[in-house]
Design an enzyme around this catalytic site. Sequence first.
Site, PDB file in Angstrom:
ATOM      1  N   ASP A  68      67.012  81.317  41.361  1.00  0.00           N
ATOM      2  CA  ASP A  68      67.493  82.278  40.676  1.00  0.00           C
ATOM      3  C   ASP A  68      69.174  82.580  40.734  1.00  0.00           C
ATOM      4  OD1 ASP A  68      67.255  84.516  38.867  1.00  0.00           O
ATOM      5  OD2 ASP A  68      65.685  85.608  40.013  1.00  0.00           O
ATOM      6  N   ASP A  69      69.932  82.285  39.635  1.00  0.00           N
ATOM      7  CA  ASP A  69      71.173  82.621  39.759  1.00  0.00           C
ATOM      8  C   ASP A  69      71.950  81.595  40.735  1.00  0.00           C
ATOM      9  OD1 ASP A  69      70.563  84.403  37.816  1.00  0.00           O
ATOM     10  OD2 ASP A  69      71.301  86.190  39.116  1.00  0.00           O
ATOM     11  N   CYS A 106      68.219  84.693  32.849  1.00  0.00           N
ATOM     12  CA  CYS A 106      67.002  84.354  33.555  1.00  0.00           C
ATOM     13  C   CYS A 106      65.967  84.213  32.428  1.00  0.00           C
ATOM     14  CB  CYS A 106      66.396  85.456  34.420  1.00  0.00           C
ATOM     15  SG  CYS A 106      67.940  85.840  35.598  1.00  0.00           S
ATOM     16  N   LYS A 160      58.679  84.803  40.700  1.00  0.00           N
ATOM     17  CA  LYS A 160      59.066  85.627  39.668  1.00  0.00           C
ATOM     18  C   LYS A 160      58.932  85.082  38.222  1.00  0.00           C
ATOM     19  CE  LYS A 160      63.514  86.567  37.602  1.00  0.00           C
ATOM     20  NZ  LYS A 160      65.120  86.895  37.782  1.00  0.00           N
ATOM     21  N   HIS A 162      59.083  87.292  34.810  1.00  0.00           N
ATOM     22  CA  HIS A 162      60.193  87.977  34.053  1.00  0.00           C
ATOM     23  C   HIS A 162      60.094  87.474  32.598  1.00  0.00           C
ATOM     24  CE1 HIS A 162      64.699  88.899  33.921  1.00  0.00           C
ATOM     25  NE2 HIS A 162      63.921  90.027  33.209  1.00  0.00           N
ATOM     26  N   HIS A 246      69.430  85.804  43.581  1.00  0.00           N
ATOM     27  CA  HIS A 246      69.758  86.591  43.109  1.00  0.00           C
ATOM     28  C   HIS A 246      69.944  88.082  43.676  1.00  0.00           C
ATOM     29  CE1 HIS A 246      69.180  89.756  39.684  1.00  0.00           C
ATOM     30  NE2 HIS A 246      69.072  88.832  38.804  1.00  0.00           N
ATOM     31  N   ASP A 304      68.022  78.636  37.541  1.00  0.00           N
ATOM     32  CA  ASP A 304      67.775  78.922  36.039  1.00  0.00           C
ATOM     33  C   ASP A 304      68.872  79.493  35.191  1.00  0.00           C
ATOM     34  OD1 ASP A 304      68.590  81.414  37.366  1.00  0.00           O
ATOM     35  OD2 ASP A 304      67.042  82.629  36.634  1.00  0.00           O
ATOM     36  N   ASN A 305      70.073  79.437  35.800  1.00  0.00           N
ATOM     37  CA  ASN A 305      71.306  79.576  35.126  1.00  0.00           C
ATOM     38  C   ASN A 305      72.363  79.476  36.081  1.00  0.00           C
ATOM     39  OD1 ASN A 305      69.977  82.707  34.777  1.00  0.00           O
ATOM     40  ND2 ASN A 305      71.555  82.373  36.083  1.00  0.00           N
ATOM     41  N   LYS A 334      76.793  82.905  34.905  1.00  0.00           N
ATOM     42  CA  LYS A 334      75.822  83.641  34.224  1.00  0.00           C
ATOM     43  C   LYS A 334      76.166  84.453  33.081  1.00  0.00           C
ATOM     44  CE  LYS A 334      71.808  86.366  35.179  1.00  0.00           C
ATOM     45  NZ  LYS A 334      71.077  87.438  36.277  1.00  0.00           N
TER      46      LYS A 334
END
Length: 502
Positions: A68-69, A106, A160, A162, A246, A304-305, A334
């Site tokens: 995540d990030d 995300c 996660k 989302h 994140h 994810d990014n 991001k």
Amino acid sequence: MSNDRDFPTEAGTSAKITRRDALMAGTAVAVTRFAAPVGLSGALAGLAGVQPASAETTPPNIVYIITDDQGWKDVGYHGSDIKTPNIDKLAAEGVRLEQFYAQPMCTPTRAALMTGRYPCRYGMQTAVIPQGGSYGVALDEYMLPQMLKDAGYITAMSGKWHLGQAKTALWPRQRGFDSFYGALLGEIDHFTHKAANGTADWFRNNKPLKEKGFDNILFGAEAVRVIEKHDGKKPLFLYLAFTAPHTPFQAPKEYIDRYSHIADESRRKYAAMVSLLDDEVGKVVAALEKRGMRENTLIVFQSDNGGVTNAHFAGESAVKGKLPADNGPYREGKGTTYEGGTRVAALLNWPGKIKPGVVDGMVHVTDMFPTLAAVAGAKPAKSKPLDGMDMWPTIAEGKPSPRTEIVYNIEPMDGAVRQGDWKVVWKAVLPPKVELFDLAKDPSETTNLADQNPEMVKKLQARIVELASQMAPPLFLLDSVRIVLHSQTMLPDESEMFNVGD
């Protein structure tokens, strides 16, 4: 296209627009433009046939790991000072995808992975689902775990989600997962498992769960538990979606102490989070080996990014000073359609089936849906037309990537598309801005060549307009209007009202 876009919030809840809610929200003009449903084109670019990957009688287990990030450079094999030996080993013994593209944020990336379709097809292209969001991925979208379950897989998720929380029909167990453990929202405190507004966000299957512990360690432990309990009668699809690194930047003390030499507090904690998730990856691989599953397990890893470089996209948590993520040579991060926001670290590893190497052709996150279908012998016949392409011949046999185009994102007021080495980033809001880059010569996007190449700009802008004519209205914008129009009246505090005088 489904009409089931706007879902009511649960009775008694209240919704407020926060900084995250307002991300990329656009203008009221754009919202009114998309107030009515927009039809989708029946034939989408990039639809590719899905063929079985091999003649194996037993389809492989699939472990899909998403972080995540995480910044592009924030893995050891890209030269980071952060130690990631387990991820590095998977990369060294597998295939690194060096032009792998995710969406800028995300929710859109996760939606693209789960559907094999660009998020603009079903209204998930703008921002992320906020805490007060009443929507999710349309229920008529056929998701990856549904396809694999139909193909005979046991499906499990840890981490996660989302992709929708306001209605149980949007939750993982109702979208194809046999089991779910983790968080529904986009950001939680890693120790308390609470969202920024104090709401607890921790579940096992469809029930809230009270549990202590650092979330990413718990996610890894659940993944190990799933592997240990797997009976082997059916292949396993395990989706492990970490919330690290994140915001908020948090980690257990023993991990933070590993990086005591890093002076910047945010970078020190960020590095600790990356090392922690790497340790959990190592535990998952060890569990597969212990169960004798490793030789027939495909592992996929991606972020994810891009990493966060602008506090506007950092989420609800307070951030201090310079943000810690490192996207290497790529511009920004991001929330943007520049390379730093969309080109991410990614790899695949399957002993004996994937030779060590590098794929330098273009691959998009939507491609993973048909690629995994090919590997699993699954049929995506229930899907709407796919944007993803089967990349298995490219990954396993070294054939050139069939992809010649990347659609970074399509929104009402901006879009970005790459064809070959040419990329256009078009912001159509006033004042408008058009940038054209030759990524072969300028991967860092430092030189705008739009004035020198008007015909290429025109061609790529025409492609953006074509895709925009097919897109669904952004659900984030529609939901933001609902929140604003139905929010409580804002008046001064009563003490101020009664003390001000006539």
